[in-house]
Write a protein that holds these residues in place. Structure first.
Motif, PDB file in Angstrom:
ATOM      1  N   PHE A 167       9.860  25.766 -25.701  1.00  0.00           N
ATOM      2  CA  PHE A 167      10.713  24.919 -24.873  1.00  0.00           C
ATOM      3  C   PHE A 167      10.005  24.277 -23.687  1.00  0.00           C
ATOM      4  O   PHE A 167      10.621  23.529 -22.933  1.00  0.00           O
ATOM      5  CB  PHE A 167      11.922  25.721 -24.391  1.00  0.00           C
ATOM      6  N   GLY A 168       8.735  24.591 -23.482  1.00  0.00           N
ATOM      7  CA  GLY A 168       7.968  23.915 -22.448  1.00  0.00           C
ATOM      8  C   GLY A 168       7.994  24.553 -21.079  1.00  0.00           C
ATOM      9  O   GLY A 168       7.329  24.062 -20.155  1.00  0.00           O
ATOM     10  N   GLY A 169       8.748  25.622 -20.902  1.00  0.00           N
ATOM     11  CA  GLY A 169       8.805  26.282 -19.599  1.00  0.00           C
ATOM     12  C   GLY A 169       9.928  27.285 -19.543  1.00  0.00           C
ATOM     13  O   GLY A 169      10.611  27.540 -20.540  1.00  0.00           O
ATOM     14  N   ILE A 170      10.113  27.870 -18.366  1.00  0.00           N
ATOM     15  CA  ILE A 170      11.201  28.825 -18.127  1.00  0.00           C
ATOM     16  C   ILE A 170      11.884  28.462 -16.818  1.00  0.00           C
ATOM     17  O   ILE A 170      11.215  28.260 -15.800  1.00  0.00           O
ATOM     18  CB  ILE A 170      10.674  30.274 -18.059  1.00  0.00           C
ATOM     19  N   ASP A 171      13.196  28.367 -16.872  1.00  0.00           N
ATOM     20  CA  ASP A 171      13.977  28.006 -15.685  1.00  0.00           C
ATOM     21  C   ASP A 171      14.780  29.172 -15.135  1.00  0.00           C
ATOM     22  O   ASP A 171      15.100  29.205 -13.940  1.00  0.00           O
ATOM     23  CB  ASP A 171      14.937  26.856 -16.019  1.00  0.00           C
ATOM     24  N   VAL A 172      15.119  30.114 -16.004  1.00  0.00           N
ATOM     25  CA  VAL A 172      16.012  31.216 -15.622  1.00  0.00           C
ATOM     26  C   VAL A 172      15.562  32.497 -16.312  1.00  0.00           C
ATOM     27  O   VAL A 172      15.233  32.484 -17.502  1.00  0.00           O
ATOM     28  CB  VAL A 172      17.473  30.916 -16.034  1.00  0.00           C
ATOM     29  N   VAL A 173      15.555  33.579 -15.570  1.00  0.00           N
ATOM     30  CA  VAL A 173      15.394  34.914 -16.143  1.00  0.00           C
ATOM     31  C   VAL A 173      16.676  35.692 -15.881  1.00  0.00           C
ATOM     32  O   VAL A 173      17.201  35.685 -14.756  1.00  0.00           O
ATOM     33  CB  VAL A 173      14.193  35.653 -15.519  1.00  0.00           C
ATOM     34  N   VAL A 174      17.185  36.342 -16.914  1.00  0.00           N
ATOM     35  CA  VAL A 174      18.344  37.218 -16.766  1.00  0.00           C
ATOM     36  C   VAL A 174      17.886  38.626 -17.109  1.00  0.00           C
ATOM     37  O   VAL A 174      17.616  38.938 -18.274  1.00  0.00           O
ATOM     38  CB  VAL A 174      19.518  36.794 -17.665  1.00  0.00           C
ATOM     39  N   ASN A 175      17.768  39.470 -16.098  1.00  0.00           N
ATOM     40  CA  ASN A 175      17.389  40.870 -16.287  1.00  0.00           C
ATOM     41  C   ASN A 175      18.645  41.662 -16.634  1.00  0.00           C
ATOM     42  O   ASN A 175      19.342  42.178 -15.760  1.00  0.00           O
ATOM     43  CB  ASN A 175      16.735  41.417 -15.018  1.00  0.00           C
ATOM     44  N   ASN A 176      18.915  41.722 -17.937  1.00  0.00           N
ATOM     45  CA  ASN A 176      20.146  42.343 -18.410  1.00  0.00           C
ATOM     46  C   ASN A 176      19.919  43.713 -19.025  1.00  0.00           C
ATOM     47  O   ASN A 176      20.776  44.591 -18.924  1.00  0.00           O
ATOM     48  CB  ASN A 176      20.804  41.419 -19.436  1.00  0.00           C
ATOM     49  N   ALA A 177      18.782  43.916 -19.658  1.00  0.00           N
ATOM     50  CA  ALA A 177      18.534  45.177 -20.364  1.00  0.00           C
ATOM     51  C   ALA A 177      18.684  46.364 -19.422  1.00  0.00           C
ATOM     52  O   ALA A 177      18.174  46.353 -18.303  1.00  0.00           O
ATOM     53  CB  ALA A 177      17.132  45.170 -20.967  1.00  0.00           C
ATOM     54  N   SER A 178      19.388  47.389 -19.893  1.00  0.00           N
ATOM     55  CA  SER A 178      19.635  48.542 -19.027  1.00  0.00           C
ATOM     56  C   SER A 178      19.942  49.766 -19.869  1.00  0.00           C
ATOM     57  O   SER A 178      20.534  49.659 -20.945  1.00  0.00           O
ATOM     58  CB  SER A 178      20.807  48.255 -18.086  1.00  0.00           C
ATOM     59  N   ALA A 179      19.521  50.912 -19.376  1.00  0.00           N
ATOM     60  CA  ALA A 179      19.842  52.198 -20.003  1.00  0.00           C
ATOM     61  C   ALA A 179      20.672  53.008 -19.023  1.00  0.00           C
ATOM     62  O   ALA A 179      20.468  52.935 -17.807  1.00  0.00           O
ATOM     63  CB  ALA A 179      18.561  52.948 -20.356  1.00  0.00           C
ATOM     64  N   ILE A 180      21.611  53.774 -19.551  1.00  0.00           N
ATOM     65  CA  ILE A 180      22.496  54.552 -18.680  1.00  0.00           C
ATOM     66  C   ILE A 180      22.622  55.977 -19.195  1.00  0.00           C
ATOM     67  O   ILE A 180      22.763  56.220 -20.395  1.00  0.00           O
ATOM     68  CB  ILE A 180      23.896  53.893 -18.577  1.00  0.00           C
ATOM     69  N   ALA A 181      22.557  56.913 -18.271  1.00  0.00           N
ATOM     70  CA  ALA A 181      22.850  58.323 -18.545  1.00  0.00           C
ATOM     71  C   ALA A 181      23.421  58.898 -17.253  1.00  0.00           C
ATOM     72  O   ALA A 181      22.751  58.889 -16.221  1.00  0.00           O
ATOM     73  CB  ALA A 181      21.607  59.087 -18.969  1.00  0.00           C
ATOM     74  N   THR A 182      24.650  59.349 -17.295  1.00  0.00           N
ATOM     75  CA  THR A 182      25.322  59.819 -16.084  1.00  0.00           C
ATOM     76  C   THR A 182      25.510  61.339 -16.079  1.00  0.00           C
ATOM     77  O   THR A 182      26.348  61.856 -15.355  1.00  0.00           O
ATOM     78  CB  THR A 182      26.684  59.126 -15.913  1.00  0.00           C
TER      79      THR A 182
END
Length: 283
Positions: free
Chosen positions: A92-107
């Motif tokens: 796509f020629g570049g990056i405009d947005v990063v979404v840091n969504n990946a997550s692990a959970i243990a409560t």
């Protein structure tokens, strides 16, 4: 029509953990407005307990009107992350947005929390956020109105939340602190570093797989609320949101959206998410 393109048209997002849930909803929401979405996720084959793969997610992005690219990889792995960034730039020629969504959970309570689960949360939540953002930064610098949206909560240091699940809290607050730190470190770079967190539970697999998941679904809002809030953030200037920790309902209220139940479900008394203090109701 010429001159009336949406601000997200032809913009490129890289989303970690984008094969399902909130990450996919954000990618699809942006795609409806003409964005490209590069999805980094491990799920290349169907999972017995989780819907969809990174490939079916890309199909949803393209069905919504955007262009998609699947990258099978682990956000904890530096080589995989760099491969996703390189693929985004090549395609796509570049990056405009990063979404840091990946997550692990243990409560689990501390005495029952395994070192393996502790390490997983730190690796996915903190290390993954660091790796993806770092790899994308040279390209974000070249993008007008670049954004890094990290799905992490505001820092709520009340004993209630500090004592609820300290290890998970550490990992999520670590994501928040990285975002706030980058907002200061790159204050002159024209990149908006913000955090976004749901006011209520969101109807994702993470909720469904809880012991009382079936009951919680009726008081959880649709992932679309996070998608709409993220899109609203991405259409604002980077300077306006830089260094802010935002709640989805508040973002939408500022955009004039107040009837959340009819749009996103959850009923009149949705279940408030962790780290968010529910309003005190006068007796």
């Amino acid at each position: 029509m010429a001159g009336q393109q949406h601000p997200l048209a032809d913009r490129t997002l890289v989303v970690s953990g984008g094969s399902r849930g909130i990450g996919l909803a954000i990618a699809v929401g942006a795609a409806r407005l003409g964005a490209n979405a590069v999805l980094l996720a491990k799920t290349s084959e169907p999972h017995p307990k989780l819907p969809g793969t990174v490939h079916t997610a890309v199909a949803e992005v393209e069905a919504a009107g955007g262009k998609g690219l699947a990258v099978v990889g682990d956000v904890r792995n530096e080589e995989d992350v760099q491969r996703a960034v390189d693929a985004a730039v090549e395609r796509f020629g570049g990056i405009d947005v990063v979404v840091n969504n990946a997550s692990a959970i243990a409560t689990d309570p501390t005495e029952r929390l395994s070192a393996k689960k502790f390490g997983l949360m730190m690796d996915v939540n903190v290390r993954g956020t660091f790796l993806l953002t770092k790899a994308a930064l040279p390209h974000l610098r070249n993008s007008p109105n670049a954004h890094v949206v990290t799905l992490a909560p505001p820092l709520n240091l009340t004993p209630r939340w500090l004592g609820a699940h300290p290890s998970y809290t550490l990992s999520k607050y670590g994501m928040t602190l990285l975002s706030l730190g980058w907002a200061a470190e790159y204050a002159d770079a024209g990149i908006g570093f913000s955090c976004l967190w749901p006011q209520t539970y969101i109807a994702t697999s993470a909720v469904t797989n809880l012991a009382d998941g079936a009951a919680l679904l009726s008081t959880s809002r649709s992932p679309q609320i996070m998608a709409d809030a993220a899109v609203a953030i991405l259409t604002r200037s980077a300077a306006e949101v830089n260094g802010k920790c935002l709640i989805d309902a508040d973002v939408l209220a500022e955009s004039g959206v107040t009837d959340l139940a009819s749009r996103y479900g959850g009923g009149d008394h949705p279940t408030w998410d962790i780290f968010v203090d529910a309003p005190v109701v006068a007796s």
